[in-house]
Motif scaffolding. Structure first.
Motif: not given
Ligand code: COA
Length: 448
Positions: A110-113, A290-295, A304-314, A344-350
């Protein structure tokens, strides 16, 4: 770090051995990359702009480069499940390892895709090499198109990633053949700049970054040798030291949604405009990618198969999006361990925050205004990363990794990240701008 010594091959990055002097780079010294050592030692000032005189695709050779006999080029359709799996297997068995061969990247399919199908990607920049007789995939290199801004100049470029040669075929000068082939295909689209990151020093880095690691699972990280147990410390105390709260604290902190895309795009672009070198993310479809398609997908109430975790403050009052924070998942195989086989490593993104732009007191002079804005940003980023750690912990990650770039120095120490032994080097390729950009690569282990 003494950049001159690194460039001169006198000092290695991290604990890597076998650095070469720039002059020994038989391949790279023939390429249009800055030969920086000369520039640094000589009297000449580096001028910003392309190294080679302008060319057109008509100047580019139309046929692929020559491979050693017994091998053939093979275009990889990464959207095809079988072919994606072949790349996955090649990389999971042969891609980047740490110096002591304890951990090896295990990028998911999923990450490669996700990483290779960004808006505007060219399918023929996903290049494989197969053994003619068996059809086995034994090497890979890829690029995607990115818009890069360096100070006032924005240009199309290729971001090169996932260069890999099967372990049995190493040191046969296959990598330069792959690099030249991706270059040729990039040039055929009239793109003449490229950028990549590596864990080794080759001509010529425009920036180096150190990896930092926030321990989220002390017993496991100590057990697998990713983190050391300091003298006089017990695991129980380490667990207490790295404990994070069970819920995010910022009011309005929530997962990013489709309807946030335009606001997140505007916020991120504005935030990134403060830096000298960035990807521009000019189009909202890039934000969405970059922020939603890997959800991932929801299966029986589980993601399942999540690549990216994106959070906002509303903002609870205005309902405007004021902040963004995200990470991606990139596990590593733990080699030769009885109990654990995956880190299981997470990498800080934007991330981005509008606090840096809020107006200061009207009586403030420019310096006071800037200092106050910086202070506000520091507080906000610490709060955001604190909440992101909660998300990462609850999602089962063992560690959150981050580089020394962007505004990260404002929170790395306070959020208890420890310095790693991995260095990431950003390199421009046929371009003589000084760049600093994040990438998908690391090598690891917490050393302090
Ligand atoms: C990186 C890799 C493809 C290089 O292949 P190799 O068989 O070791 O090296 P080759 O004999 O084919 O080629 C050597 C040339 O490639 C260059 N090279 C090696 N690694 C490189 C990298 N990561 N990026 C760019 N060039 C690289 C070398 O500097 C050398 O050129 P030089 O003589 O001008 O210095 C291979 O070691 C590999 O698959 N490693 C694991 C995955 C990995 O590290 N990928 C790169 C991630 S950035």
């Amino acid at each position: 770090m003494d950049l001159m010594k690194i460039l001169d091959g006198q000092v290695a990055l991290g604990n890597k051995s076998g650095t070469k002097n720039l002059g020994e780079h038989k391949f790279w010294k023939t390429q249009p990359v800055p030969q920086l050592l000369n520039a640094l030692t000589g009297p000449t000032e580096i001028k910003e702009g392309p190294i080679d005189p302008p060319k057109t695709p008509a100047d580019v050779r139309q046929e692929p480069g020559q491979l050693p006999s017994g091998f053939e080029w093979s275009l990889i359709d990464i959207t095809n499940e079988e072919q994606c799996k072949e790349v996955y297997i090649l990389l999971s068995e042969n891609y980047v390892e740490d110096d002591d061969a304890m951990f090896r990247f295990n990028y998911s399919k999923e990450f490669l895709l996700w990483a290779l199908t960004a808006p505007g990607y060219y399918p023929d920049w996903h290049i494989g090499v197969r053994v003619v007789k068996t059809g086995k995939l034994v090497a890979f290199i890829s690029g995607i198109k990115v818009d890069i801004r360096v100070r006032a100049n924005t240009f199309d470029a290729a971001e090169i990633n996932f260069l890999c040669v099967h372990k049995k075929l190493r040191s046969k000068r296959l990598a330069p053949v792959l690099i030249k082939e991706v270059t040729r295909r990039v040039n055929l689209t009239n793109i003449w700049q490229a950028i990549y990151t590596a864990g080794v020093v080759i001509p010529t880095p425009i920036g180096t970054s150190r990896y930092y690691h926030r321990n989220l699972n002390p017993p496991k990280l100590v057990d697998i040798g990713f983190a050391a147990l300091p003298r006089g410390m017990t695991i129980a105390r380490l667990v207490r030291q790295y404990a994070v709260s069970s819920h995010p604290r910022i009011p309005g902190f929530r997962e990013m949604m489709q309807s946030d895309v335009p606001q997140v795009g505007a916020l991120l672009r504005r935030y990134l405009s403060r830096f000298e070198v960035t990807q521009t993310f000019a189009k909202d479809e890039e934000i969405e990618h970059w922020f939603l398609s890997g959800h991932g997908r929801d299966v029986d109430g589980e993601r399942k198969e999540q690549v990216v975790w994106a959070y906002v403050v509303e903002d609870p009052t205005t309902h405007l999006v004021t902040d963004l924070v995200s990470f991606y998942s990139l596990p590593s195989t733990v080699m030769k361990h009885k109990k654990h086989n995956l880190l299981n490593a997470a990498y800080l993104f934007y991330y981005a925050s509008d606090v840096i732009f809020s107006p200061g007191g009207s009586s403030d002079d420019a310096a006071t205004h800037e200092a106050k804005a910086k202070q506000r940003l520091e507080e906000r980023l610490n709060a955001l990363i604190n909440d992101l750690l909660v998300i990462a912990q609850n999602a089962g990650f063992d560690v959150l990794n981050a580089l020394t770039l962007g505004d990260n120095n404002m929170f790395l120490n306070e959020q208890k990240f420890g310095a790693g032994d991995g260095f990431l080097v950003s390199i421009t390729w046929f371009v003589n701008w000084w760049l600093l950009i994040s990438g998908f690569l690391s090598s690891h282990r917490i050393v302090s």
